[in-house]
Write an enzyme that holds these catalytic residues in place. Structure first.
Site, PDB file in Angstrom:
ATOM      1  N   CYS A 102      33.743  53.224  53.720  1.00  5.80           N
ATOM      2  CA  CYS A 102      34.941  53.997  53.412  1.00  5.80           C
ATOM      3  C   CYS A 102      35.959  53.818  54.527  1.00  5.80           C
ATOM      4  CB  CYS A 102      34.566  55.472  53.264  1.00  5.80           C
ATOM      5  SG  CYS A 102      35.947  56.550  52.866  1.00  5.80           S
ATOM      6  N   HIS A 144      33.579  56.291  43.658  1.00  2.37           N
ATOM      7  CA  HIS A 144      33.829  56.605  45.071  1.00  2.37           C
ATOM      8  C   HIS A 144      35.228  57.211  45.240  1.00  2.37           C
ATOM      9  CE1 HIS A 144      33.467  55.566  49.508  1.00  2.37           C
ATOM     10  NE2 HIS A 144      34.769  55.768  49.381  1.00  2.37           N
ATOM     11  N   GLU A 145      36.232  56.574  44.646  1.00  4.58           N
ATOM     12  CA  GLU A 145      37.610  57.068  44.792  1.00  4.58           C
ATOM     13  C   GLU A 145      37.807  58.392  44.062  1.00  4.58           C
ATOM     14  OE1 GLU A 145      39.233  55.783  47.117  1.00  4.58           O
ATOM     15  OE2 GLU A 145      38.007  53.975  47.268  1.00  4.58           O
ATOM     16  N   HIS A 148      36.719  61.160  46.178  1.00  2.00           N
ATOM     17  CA  HIS A 148      37.769  61.543  47.134  1.00  2.00           C
ATOM     18  C   HIS A 148      38.733  62.547  46.507  1.00  2.00           C
ATOM     19  CE1 HIS A 148      37.241  59.248  50.782  1.00  2.00           C
ATOM     20  NE2 HIS A 148      37.129  58.107  50.122  1.00  2.00           N
TER      21      HIS A 148
END
Length: 179
Positions: A102, A144-145, A148
């Site tokens: 990351c 993953h994004e 966030h």
């Protein structure tokens, strides 16, 4: 276009849920372009708006790593995308463990288990709803994004001990960058 500063963990913005984009205007379009430029400059595969200090539900990804053999019909594993207000509508039961890193947690990578395939709907810059079926690294980057945007760092998928170790290392690295 400009390169934006990347927020480094630990930072409250990285664990705050981003808000929906209600108006896709020139400022949002400029942000998307700046995010791509920032991601490429940092040699990343993806970047969420929260990672550049903007608490909006936007991310960019560019995955040109691989294609998957025996990929299910209609699924893609590569491509360049930006997603506004993304929402996963389907996740596969099949999961895979891969190493993730990351840009907000530099100099670390950890094995993370995630669903192998997904379907995501999102808005484009014309405010049109789009749907994408993704697999492989593209599916992983989207998850993953999207984490966030929900205020979840990928290291939250680790055991408590490994998470604590990763945060301690991140704090040391952040202090080094600030000096």
């Amino acid at each position: 276009m400009s390169i934006l500063p990347i927020v480094i963990a630990p930072d409250e913005r990285l664990i705050t849920r981003a808000s929906e984009v209600t108006d896709i205007n020139d400022k949002i379009k400029e942000l998307v372009n700046d995010m791509f430029e920032t991601m490429y400059d940092a040699e990343g595969l993806g970047l969420a708006a929260v990672q550049v200090g903007v608490l909006k539900r936007i991310f960019v990804v560019d995955v040109q790593l691989e294609t998957i053999e025996n990929e299910p019909a209609g699924y893609g594993s590569t491509g360049k995308f930006y997603m506004i207000n993304p929402e996963i509508t389907e996740l596969s039961d099949e999961q895979v463990i891969l190493k993730e890193g990351c840009l907000s947690i530099p100099e670390q990578s950890h094995e993370i288990k995630r669903p192998k395939y997904l379907t995501v709907k999102y808005k484009d810059l014309d405010n049109e709803e789009q749907t994408l079926k993704a697999s492989g690294w593209l599916a992983r980057c989207i998850q993953h994004e999207l984490d966030h945007l929900n205020g979840i760092l990928y290291i939250r998928h680790l055991s408590k001990l490994k998470y604590d170790m990763a945060i301690t290392k991140a704090q040391k690295i952040k202090k080094q960058h600030e000096q």
